[in-house]
Structure formats: structure tokens, C-alpha cells
Write an enzyme that holds these catalytic residues in place. Structure first.
Site, short mmCIF file in Angstrom:
data_model
loop_
_atom_site.label_atom_id
_atom_site.label_comp_id
_atom_site.label_asym_id
_atom_site.label_seq_id
_atom_site.Cartn_x
_atom_site.Cartn_y
_atom_site.Cartn_z
N LEU A 522 26.62 20.86 17.12
CA LEU A 522 25.32 21.27 17.68
C LEU A 522 24.48 22.00 16.64
CD1 LEU A 522 26.39 22.61 21.18
CD2 LEU A 522 25.09 20.53 20.70
N GLY A 523 25.17 22.65 15.73
CA GLY A 523 24.42 23.37 14.71
C GLY A 523 25.35 24.24 13.88
N GLY A 525 25.69 27.99 12.45
CA GLY A 525 25.16 29.34 12.53
C GLY A 525 25.66 30.15 11.37
N ALA A 526 25.35 31.43 11.39
CA ALA A 526 25.72 32.31 10.31
C ALA A 526 27.23 32.38 10.15
CB ALA A 526 25.16 33.69 10.57
N GLY A 528 29.64 30.23 11.60
CA GLY A 528 30.49 29.08 11.82
C GLY A 528 29.70 27.94 12.43
N VAL A 530 28.92 25.21 15.40
CA VAL A 530 28.95 25.15 16.85
C VAL A 530 29.09 23.70 17.28
CG1 VAL A 530 27.75 25.78 18.97
CG2 VAL A 530 27.41 27.14 16.89
N LYS A 546 31.94 27.79 19.38
CA LYS A 546 31.64 28.25 18.03
C LYS A 546 32.95 28.52 17.31
CE LYS A 546 28.19 30.77 16.07
NZ LYS A 546 27.10 31.68 16.17
N ASP A 640 19.63 40.30 14.05
CA ASP A 640 19.21 39.02 13.48
C ASP A 640 18.40 38.22 14.48
OD1 ASP A 640 18.88 37.12 11.55
OD2 ASP A 640 20.86 36.21 11.79
#
Ligand SMILES: *[C@@H]1O[C@H](CO)[C@@H](O)[C@H](O)[C@H]1NC(C)=O
Ligand SMILES: *[C@@H]1O[C@H](CO)[C@@H](O)[C@H](O)[C@H]1NC(C)=O
Ligand SMILES: *[C@@H]1O[C@H](CO)[C@@H](O)[C@H](O)[C@H]1NC(C)=O
Ligand SMILES: *[C@@H]1O[C@H](CO)[C@@H](O)[C@H](O)[C@H]1NC(C)=O
Ligand SMILES: *[C@@H]1O[C@H](CO)[C@@H](O)[C@H](O)[C@H]1NC(C)=O
Ligand SMILES: *[C@@H]1O[C@H](CO)[C@@H](O)[C@H](O)[C@H]1NC(C)=O
Ligand SMILES: *[C@@H]1O[C@H](CO)[C@@H](O)[C@H](O)[C@H]1NC(C)=O
Ligand SMILES: *[C@@H]1O[C@H](CO)[C@@H](O)[C@H](O)[C@H]1NC(C)=O
Ligand SMILES: *[C@@H]1O[C@H](CO)[C@@H](O)[C@H](O)[C@H]1NC(C)=O
Length: 805
Positions: A522-523, A525-526, A528, A530, A546, A640
Site C-alpha cells: 500500500l505504501g 512509510g518512515a 516500514g 505497509v 505495517k 510528523d
């Protein structure tokens, strides 16, 4: 051979002589000065003349405590009929305690150290001796054989033939079969002459409506009113009326008091019953019930209190005695108390995001002939079984619906007076959560306010970056790196158990399967990658998994503590954590899946979202942040905030993601200095100035995101716009000074129609991005200003220093 027989005969006759001698000497009398000691093994009691009853110390089952009591001495059960008590609790004493018969105070119970623990109350006169009567009554008498005190006048749960209960007198049930504390049932001879059985709402003395009554009140006719309850020596029990007539409690065939021991006991389950036991017990005999009231104690309903069984429990009658059971997916609050309350193994909620997935979360269990007659909040009529079921299923407040005779009763927790009875002819639809996926967190802890005021300051290294934001922006891109920081008083830790009840623990295999081998990304992130997954619950619950790529140094306990803090957050503008996996090196977090992606994709897509949608999202983010800062149990500073960390649900509500992972993924506080945090373009200047990090860093980032939402463009854009517009914050302030709101929204008509609102939003954003953090408002103030509840003043220049330079 003959000699042996004769010898045996001689010995046995000798014994008979001794026995009769002993019988003569035991008149049941106890002299003043006599004492008993609470010790195991040896006889520590006084006997009645016949030996039927004993009075003294009995060791409690599975305990090293002793109870001063009267019991049947000749039968194996040694059933206790009276015990010394201090109101609510039995006078249970330690080994070595002493009972003395004194002239002034009668019976006195002292601890091994000489502390008085109990005594026979209200003795007026001088005690000459004590007497354990064959009736089972222990009596203190004076010189003239006048009774000064009797156990019969201070009954506990049992009365014996020859014993009366006068007006105002009562029997207590005990807590349970083995616990002698005061229970919640009472048999009382009321002052108005009525004999009643009631429940008491412990620990108060408040008596609920009687579940049994003799109906011998003085209201109708004072001559037929009850005077006392008599259990006469022939074993008949009746209410003796003022006019001498007798109202028999129960027309049962009466057994002979001569050949049977008789007693009537108010049992711990509220049933008042008369029992008999053969005196000449040969073989396996025990107490049998002669009669009991009420006929069906499960059928009693208590309006504002418990029935026999605890809340949410179901009562079943068998041989006129009740048993209690919890419904499926409910369990006993106290596993040692089968008659106690049941609690659901899940938490039912009315949270917005839960409503949308009711079908996936709940299922219905059907029980026949079961009802909880109280706890209704709505009746539907006419209704069908199907619509009754459906109506409850779709109503988040509804725990159970009962359908009977074309009527539907919807009920909420806690359910009370539950019972099963074939005469009810009803159907109960119980709503329970599927599987063991617990999605709803605990309510916040009440002493949070205190906790929040404790500031733990975090110092930030200033080495990496320059001091002005403008300069920062000019630096080459820094790898986006999220930082999350939870700030709280170190020693106040949330209960570890919270984790167990809120978050589900998954095995790595389970998640591997759910994500189809971590297939659909899915994406990134900072912390790890997802992945999308489907939990096999019901028709499948979509989740975002995640996979943390940090090797976490912290202990297991630390990991779980941090998780439990996140698990406790609950707000419609936050992404919810559902569970986790903690297996060896693998640490994964399982979040609810949100269908509409990130705010970044939404805002910066080719098709410009509407002004209204952008405004609503900004509200949502503000409210989510306010919750994290001020309303959840442990204050969380996100650190963040950026459009990539804000997700959108089915209805385009903003949901803040990735909050509260600090301790989890980083380190203890001494290590924080080494880390870079925040994301270029959104970070507050204090990160670079060795200043304490407070909630104001989020306010700053929010200001930037708010401007992005208003203008529908990135905060830093070197490609699509001219150089003087590249830095959004600076450019918007310039426009604002010049009064050029049209430029800010690129002449968007929808926005310009709400010019006051637009101006207010821009001003709020400018307040949020003040370089001087003391000028920035709190998130609460921000929300109020956005809503127009409080006035927004003219903002000063956000970054006077960098501009000057
Ligand atoms: C019973 O009492 C006697 C003396 O009174 C003592 O010797 C004996 O040990 C006691 N037995 C138990 C089991 O306590
Ligand atoms: C109780 O009796 C014991 C043994 O006879 C004696 O030692 C003790 O002093 C008495 N205690 C009281 C309070 O009379
Ligand atoms: C003791 O019991 C006898 C019958 O066994 C009875 O006549 C007598 O009144 C009783 N005494 C007291 C004080 O209760
Ligand atoms: C008996 O019940 C009371 C009240 O529920 C409780 O406080 C007490 O601890 C129990 N006693 C024992 C020995 O279990
Ligand atoms: C009360 O009851 C007695 C006996 O049942 C009867 O004789 C008397 O008349 C009644 N009194 C009233 C006021 O009803
Ligand atoms: C007890 O009551 C029954 C029923 O009224 C009566 O027949 C019996 O004589 C009474 N016994 C005594 C000892 O009073
Ligand atoms: C008990 O049994 C003995 C003989 O076994 C008998 O003599 C006595 O009468 C019986 N007592 C009663 C109350 O039945
Ligand atoms: C005695 O009776 C009880 C039930 O009344 C039963 O459970 C038990 O097995 C019996 N014991 C013997 C030795 O018959
Ligand atoms: C009750 O409603 C639920 C939800 O629609 C359904 O799954 C279940 O089969 C129904 N039960 C009965 C007995 O109608």
C-alpha cells in the site's frame, strides 16, 4: 474362644457404664471461667446433653481460621446452624484464639495476643452459667435460671424447632456455600406483621420488593396480622397471628421431630427451605428438603438490583434450587463465584467507524425460552421474530432483543434477572462480536490530567540543519523520516492488561496469510512497508499491515506498553490500531484499512478536490490532533504531521496515521538526540534550536498542512511555480499582507464565496506557523478559531528573523 467372648462382653458393659456416667455428668452446663481454645484436631467444643449439638470452634474448609459456631455433632455433615458474626462478616479467628465464659460479658472471644474479637452483646446481669440445650440453643443464664442471652435470639441463616422469629427479627443468607460473609438475601419478620423474603442491595441495607410474602400485614385487619414466625418443637412452621391463628408457611407432610433432625435455612441462593435428616443415620444419608419457598426463585424480578444470578447471567431452576450460567461469549467476572456477574468477552460500541462495519463485526445467537425481564429500553409491536432480530442487530445500543407474542423488547447492558423457562415461549437474540477481534479501546484513565502536566523535555540536537526555515528548504532533500514521540510521566504506566483486552495478538503466519505473503504494497512509510490484508473474520475484514523494519532494542514489555498506549486512543479522526505481531525479530502492526488513500494523493492529484471537502478535512485533522494532545489518556505528540500521514476513509473523513510509535521504534530518551525527525517543509523551527519539543511542533506542522489544504498545493514546490512562490508559508503571508486572497486560492469561486471563512482559515494557519512557539495557539484554540467560536486576531509575520536576514 468362650473366654474371649466373655471378655468382650465385660469390656463392652464396662463401656456402657462409663458412657452412662458420662451422660449424667454432661448436663450441657458450662461454668463461668470455662474456656475453649481454637486448635486443630482435639475436641474444642461443648456438647448438649444428648450429644446432638456441639458448640465451639470449627476449622473452616481450606483455611487455618476457626469459626465459633453450633453444629450437629452426630451426623457426618456436622452442619453449622449458628455462627458468631460481626454484622457483615463472620467472626473467624486464628489458631490459638480463646473463648472464655465470663460473669460480666458472657462469652468473650480473644485473639492469641489477647485482643477481644467478639462477645455476646447486651448482657445485663451476672452470668452464672452457660447451657447448650438439646434444642441446639446455647443459653447464658443467671442465678435464677433467667435467660440473659441466647443464640436462638441472635440467629444467622438457620432456625431450629423451638425457635421463633419475633417482629424485627431476621435471617441472613451467607455469601456462598463456603463463605460465611453476609449475602444479599434476607428473611424478615417485618414490624407490620408480614413475613418476607427480600434481596438487599449490598453493601447498603436497601431492601428490594419482597420475592415472597406471607401477606399477614396489619394493613387490612390488625387482629389477623402476623405476630411472629414459629418453628414449633414438633417441626411445624407457621406465622402466628395476633388472634392466635396459625398461617402455615408450607403445607408439606411434616416429618417427626423425634426421629429426624429438622432445620430451616435461608440458603445462599435465596431459597428458604426446611430440611430433615434421620437421627439414626445408618449408611449414606444426608439432608433432604421437606419444603421450600419460593417455588421458582429464578422467576423473581428485582427492579433495581440483582436476582439470584448476577448481571448478564441466566438462571435455571432445578429441584427448586437455582443454577446460573453465562450466555455464549460472556464469562464470569469472578471465576470463583458461579452466581456472580457475567461480562461480555467483547466490547460493544457505537463509535462511528464501528457502525459502518456492524455486519462484519457482530453475529446473533438465538436462545429459546430465555428472558431478561428488566433492562428494556424499547418495545416494538407488532413485530416479527425476523424484524426484532434485525432491529437489534442494527442498533448499536442493543445487546439483546426478546421476541414473544408479536412483541419485541430491546434491551441494553447490564441484563438483569435473566432466566430460562419453558413457559416463556420467547426467543432471545443476543448480539455478540465475532471471533476475538476486539476493536474498541478502553475509556481513558481518570487521572490523565495529572499525568499530562508532567513535562518530560526532549532536547534536540541542532547540528544538522541551519536556523532558518528558508535555509533549510534550500538544503538538499533529506530522506523523509518520521518521528513519533510520546511524552508522559515515566513511572505512570498504563495497565499491561489493557493490551490484552484491546488489541489482538496475531501470529506471523496469520498475517502472512492475511496479506497473501505480503503481496500487495500500500505504501512505504518512515518505519516500514505497509501491506494490504484481509482477516478471515466473517466475510473478511480488510486491514493495513505495517511491517516494521527497525530492530527494536527495547524489551518486550516496553513494546507492549507503547502498543497499549496506541491501543487506548480512540477518535474518529485517528486511524485505529487493531492488533500486532511480536514474534522473534518480526514486529508488525495491524491497522484498519482506509479505502481512500492519503491526503497527499487527494490534495495534489490532477483533479482538484472541492473547497468544502478540503475544509472538512482540515477540521478533522485539527480535532484528531486536539485529541492526541489533550483528550486521550496519555498525551501524544505526533511530530510528523504531513499529508502523507493523513488518510481518508470511505466518507473522506481525515484520519491521522502513524502516531505514537516513538518508544516503540526508537530508543530511550537519552538517545533521542541522535535522530532526525519531522519532515522537511513541515518541521517547526525549534527542532533546530535545541529547544524543548512540545505539542507546538504539531501546531506548526498543522499550520503548513492547513495552508496546503487551502491552496491545494505542496508547501515547497520548486517546479510548478515561480521562485517567489516556491515556499508556501512565505508566499501566503505576502498575499495576506497585500489582501490578495484570490491569489491564494487561485481564484477558486467556491472558496471566494466564503471569503470570511477563507480569511479566517488563512489567519489561523499564519498563527500556527509562527516561528516563536509561544505565539502559536494550542490545538484547542485552533479548533475554536476554525469553527469561528473565538475571534482571530491579525497574525504577525511568522518568521521575522529569517526575513530580516
Ligand atoms: C490432643 O490433646 C492432647 C493433650 O491435651 C495432646 O497431647 C495431643 O497432641 C492433641 N492432639 C492433637 C491432634 O492436637
Ligand atoms: C480465658 O481463659 C484462659 C484459660 O482458662 C485464661 O488463661 C485467660 O486469662 C482467660 N481470659 C480472659 C480474658 O478471661
Ligand atoms: C431447653 O430445652 C428444653 C427441652 O429440651 C426446654 O424445656 C427448655 O425450656 C430449654 N431451655 C431453654 C433455656 O431454652
Ligand atoms: C467472602 O465474601 C466476601 C464478600 O464477597 C469477601 O470479601 C471475602 O473475601 C470472602 N471470603 C473468603 C474467605 O473468600
Ligand atoms: C378482623 O378479623 C376478625 C377475624 O378474622 C374478624 O372477626 C373481625 O371482624 C375483622 N375486623 C375487621 C375490622 O374487619
Ligand atoms: C405445633 O403446631 C402444630 C400445628 O399447629 C400442632 O399440631 C402441634 O401440637 C404443635 N406442637 C407443639 C409442641 O406446640
Ligand atoms: C435409634 O436406633 C436405636 C437402635 O438402633 C433405637 O433403639 C432408637 O429408638 C432409635 N431412635 C430413634 C429416634 O428412632
Ligand atoms: C452417598 O450419597 C451421595 C449422594 O447422595 C452420593 O454421591 C455418594 O456416592 C454416596 N456414597 C456412597 C458411599 O454410597
Ligand atoms: C438475526 O440477524 C442476523 C443479522 O442479520 C442474521 O445473521 C441471523 O441469521 C438472524 N438470526 C435469526 C434467527 O433470524
Amino acid at each position: 474362644m468362650a473366654f474371649t467372648v466373655r471378655l468382650l462382653l465385660l469390656i463392652s458393659s464396662l463401656f456402657l457404664v462409663l458412657e452412662s456416667l458420662f451422660a449424667q455428668t454432661n448436663s450441657g452446663k458450662v461454668d463461668v471461667g470455662a474456656s475453649l481454645s481454637a486448635t486443630a484436631g482435639n475436641s474444642t467444643s461443648w456438647l448438649s446433653p444428648s450429644g446432638d449439638f456441639a458448640f465451639g470452634f470449627r476449622q473452616l474448609e481450606n483455611s487455618d481460621l476457626f469459626l465459633l459456631s453450633t453444629w450437629y455433632a452426630k451426623i457426618p455433615d456436622r452442619t453449622i446452624v449458628w455462627y458468631a458474626n460481626n454484622g457483615d462478616s463472620p467472626a473467624a479467628v486464628a489458631k490459638g484464639s480463646l473463648l472464655n465464659l465470663t460473669a460480666d460479658s458472657g462469652l468473650v472471644l480473644t485473639s492469641p495476643r489477647g485482643v477481644q474479637l467478639w462477645k455476646s452483646e447486651s448482657i445485663s446481669g451476672v452470668v452464672a452459667f452457660g447451657l447448650l440445650n438439646d434444642t441446639g440453643n446455647f443459653v447464658l443464664e443467671d442465678d435464677n435460671s433467667e435467660s440473659l442471652w441466647e443464640t436462638f435470639n441472635n440467629p444467622t441463616h438457620t432456625i431450629l424447632p423451638g425457635q421463633d422469629i419475633e417482629k424485627g427479627g431476621k435471617l441472613w443468607s451467607q455469601q456462598s456455600e463456603t463463605n460465611f460473609s453476609k449475602g444479599r438475601f434476607q428473611l424478615r419478620m417485618r414490624d407490620d406483621g408480614d413475613l418476607v423474603l427480600t434481596t438487599i442491595n449490598l453493601p447498603s441495607e436497601f431492601a428490594n420488593m419482597p420475592y415472597y410474602a406471607s401477606h399477614t400485614t396489619s394493613d387490612s385487619n390488625s387482629s389477623t396480622a402476623g405476630r411472629k414466625l414459629e418453628f414449633n418443637s414438633s417441626g411445624y412452621m407457621y406465622v402466628l397471628r395476633e388472634n392466635g391463628e396459625k398461617l402455615t408457611i408450607n403445607e408439606a407432610e411434616t416429618v417427626s421431630a423425634r426421629s429426624f433432625y429438622l432445620r430451616a435455612t435461608l440458603n445462599f441462593d435465596g431459597v428458604f427451605a426446611q430440611y430433615s435428616h434421620p437421627k439414626n443415620s445408618t449408611g449414606n444419608v444426608s439432608w433432604s428438603v421437606v419444603w421450600s419457598v419460593p417455588e421458582n426463585i429464578c422467576a423473581m424480578t428485582v427492579d433495581s438490583g440483582l436476582g439470584v444470578c448476577g448481571y448478564n447471567s441466566i438462571c435455571t431452576i432445578q429441584d427448586q434450587r437455582p443454577t446460573c450460567a453465562c450466555p455464549t461469549r460472556y464469562s464470569l467476572l469472578d471465576p470463583n463465584d458461579p452466581y456472580g456477574n457475567c461480562k461480555p468477552d467483547f466490547i460493544q460500541g457505537c463509535e462511528e467507524d464501528e457502525l459502518t462495519v456492524t455486519k462484519d463485526l457482530y453475529e446473533v445467537q438465538t436462545l429459546r425460552n430465555t428472558d431478561w425481564p428488566t433492562s428494556d429500553y424499547m418495545q416494538l409491536k407488532p413485530s416479527t421474530a425476523e424484524s426484532c432480530n434485525q432491529s437489534c442487530f442494527e442498533d448499536c445500543l442493543c445487546a439483546v432483543a426478546i421476541y414473544r407474542d408479536e412483541s419485541c423488547w430491546k434491551k441494553k447492558l447490564p441484563l438483569s434477572n435473566g432466566r430460562v423457562d419453558s413457559g416463556l415461549k420467547s426467543q432471545a437474540f443476543i448480539k455478540v462480536k465475532k471471533g476475538n477481534l476486539a476493536l474498541v479501546p478502553q475509556p481513558p484513565n481518570p487521572d490523565d490530567k495529572k499525568r499530562k502536566n508532567q513535562a518530560t523535555l526532549l532536547r534536540v540536537g541542532s547540528a544538522l540543519l541551519g536556523t532558518s526555515i528558508f535555509a533549510n528548504v534550500m538544503l538538499s532533500a533529506i530522506v523523509c523520516m518520521g518521528f513519533f514521540f510520546i511524552y508522559r510521566k515515566k513511572h505512570v504506566r498504563p495497565n499491561q492488561n489493557v493490551l490484552d483486552s484491546n488489541l489482538r495478538s496475531f501470529s506471523y503466519e496469520e498475517l502472512k496469510e492475511a496479506t497473501n505473503g505480503f503481496n500487495e504494497e500500500l505504501g512505504k512509510g518512515a518505519f516500514g512497508v505497509v501491506y494490504k490484508g484481509i482477516l478471515q473474520i466473517g466475510s473478511g475484514v480488510p486491514v493495513a499491515v505495517k511491517k516494521l523494519n527497525f530492530v527494536v532494542q527495547d524489551s518486550e514489555k516496553e513494546f507492549k506498553t507503547e502498543l497499549s498506549i496506541i491501543g487506548q486512543t480512540h477518535h474518529k479522526n485517528l486511524v485505529r490500531l487493531v492488533g500486532y505481531c511480536d514474534e522473534g525479530q518480526e514486529r508488525l502492526l495491524v491497522y484498519e484499512f482506509l479505502s481512500n488513500g492519503t491526503l497527499a494523493n487527494f490534495l495534489f492529484a490532477d483533479a482538484k478536490p472541492s473547497w468544502k471537502q478540503r475544509i472538512d478535512i482540515a477540521y478533522g485533522v485539527a480535532k484528531g490532533l486536539l485529541y492526541l494532545h489533550e483528550e486521550c489518556s496519555t498525551q501524544i505528540i505526533h511530530c510528523d504531521i504531513k499529508p502523507q500521514n493523513i488518510l481518508l476513509d470511505d466518507y473522506y473523513n481525515a484520519r491521522i496515521a502513524d502516531f505514537g510509535l516513538a518508544k516503540l521504534l526508537m530508543m530511550n530518551q537519552s538517545q533521542t538526540q541522535t535522530a532526525i525527525r519531522g519532515t522537511k517543509g513541515y518541521v517547526a523551527p525549534e527542532w533546530f534550536r535545541n529547544l524543548p519539543i512540545t505539542t507546538k511542533v504539531d501546531v506548526y506542522s498543522f499550520g503548513v498542512v492547513l495552508l496546503e489544504a487551502i491552496c491545494c498545493r505542496r508547501s515547497v514546490d520548486m517546479e510548478n511555480v515561480s521562485e517567489e512562490r516556491a515556499i508556501l508559508t512565505d508566499w501566503v503571508y505576502d498575499c495576506y499582507l497585500e489582501g490578495d486572497l484570490d491569489a491564494i486560492v487561485d481564484n477558486e469561486m467556491e472558496a471566494l464565496h466564503e471569503k470570511t471563512k477563507l480569511e479566517r482559515f488563512v489567519m489561523v494557519a499564519l498563527w500556527c506557523i509562527q516561528e516563536d512557539l509561544s505565539l502559536r495557539p494550542t490545538m484547542r484554540k485552533v479548533v475554536q478559531m476554525l469553527e469561528g467560536v473565538v475571534e482571530v486576531h491579525v497574525p504577525p509575520c511568522p518568521s521575522p528573523y529569517s526575513r530580516a536576514g
